[in-house]
Write a protein that holds these residues in place. Structure first.
Motif, PDB file in Angstrom:
ATOM      1  N   ARG A 109       0.807  -1.265  -0.232  1.00 58.68           N
ATOM      2  CA  ARG A 109       0.023  -0.027   0.069  1.00 58.68           C
ATOM      3  C   ARG A 109       0.931   1.227   0.091  1.00 58.68           C
ATOM      4  NH1 ARG A 109      -4.784   1.229   4.276  1.00 58.68           N
ATOM      5  NH2 ARG A 109      -3.236   0.462   5.729  1.00 58.68           N
ATOM      6  N   PHE A 143       0.875   3.926  -3.077  1.00 50.64           N
ATOM      7  CA  PHE A 143       0.716   5.338  -2.787  1.00 50.64           C
ATOM      8  C   PHE A 143       1.814   6.257  -3.049  1.00 50.64           C
ATOM      9  CE2 PHE A 143       0.536   8.738   0.063  1.00 50.64           C
ATOM     10  CZ  PHE A 143      -0.711   9.366   0.029  1.00 50.64           C
ATOM     11  N   PRO A 192      -2.664   7.199   2.762  1.00 54.84           N
ATOM     12  CA  PRO A 192      -2.673   5.889   2.208  1.00 54.84           C
ATOM     13  C   PRO A 192      -3.821   5.046   2.257  1.00 54.84           C
ATOM     14  CG  PRO A 192      -0.527   5.950   3.419  1.00 54.84           C
ATOM     15  CD  PRO A 192      -1.428   7.405   3.680  1.00 54.84           C
ATOM     16  N   PHE A 224      -6.430   6.018   0.127  1.00 51.66           N
ATOM     17  CA  PHE A 224      -6.096   5.586  -1.126  1.00 51.66           C
ATOM     18  C   PHE A 224      -6.512   4.231  -1.413  1.00 51.66           C
ATOM     19  CE2 PHE A 224      -2.690   4.058  -3.941  1.00 51.66           C
ATOM     20  CZ  PHE A 224      -3.318   4.650  -5.179  1.00 51.66           C
TER      21      PHE A 224
END
Length: 112
Positions: A47, A51, A65, A68
């Motif tokens: 992740r 990101f 993040p 996102f």
């Protein structure tokens, strides 16, 4: 049952001997429920990498993040991913005091 054994051994990284011979049925629910933790660090790294790449390329305006790329454990309480909330300062102090008491008891038992 063979499917669960395979999942615990291959995805969970548990020892086959333990799963087949020593593990109790009461442990099964807890292990399966927390199986995601075996790969949680890998997902967090992925992740953050995705990101950062999207941010550098200008595809992301935010700075979070978790927004996102949400993951299932993000909405659990506490930063550790546990459903239990983090301990309060009072609880921490109480536990520190208990640890000191136990340490004193232990050291007094072994003095000659």
């Amino acid at each position: 049952m063979a499917d669960v054994v395979g999942i615990l051994v291959f995805q969970g990284g548990l020892d086959p001997e333990y799963v087949l011979d020593r593990m109790g049925m009461f442990e099964l629910h807890v292990l399966v429920q927390n199986l995601y933790r075996a790969k949680q660090d890998d997902w967090e790294i992925a992740r953050q990498s995705i990101f950062t790449s999207a941010k550098v390329m200008g595809g992301v305006k935010g700075s979070n993040p978790k927004k996102f790329m949400p993951l299932p454990w993000d909405n659990l309480e506490g930063s550790t991913g546990n459903k239990d909330p983090l301990p309060t300062k009072e609880e921490i102090e109480r536990l520190k005091q208990k640890a000191k008491e136990y340490g004193t008891r232990f050291s007094n038992q072994h003095t000659a």
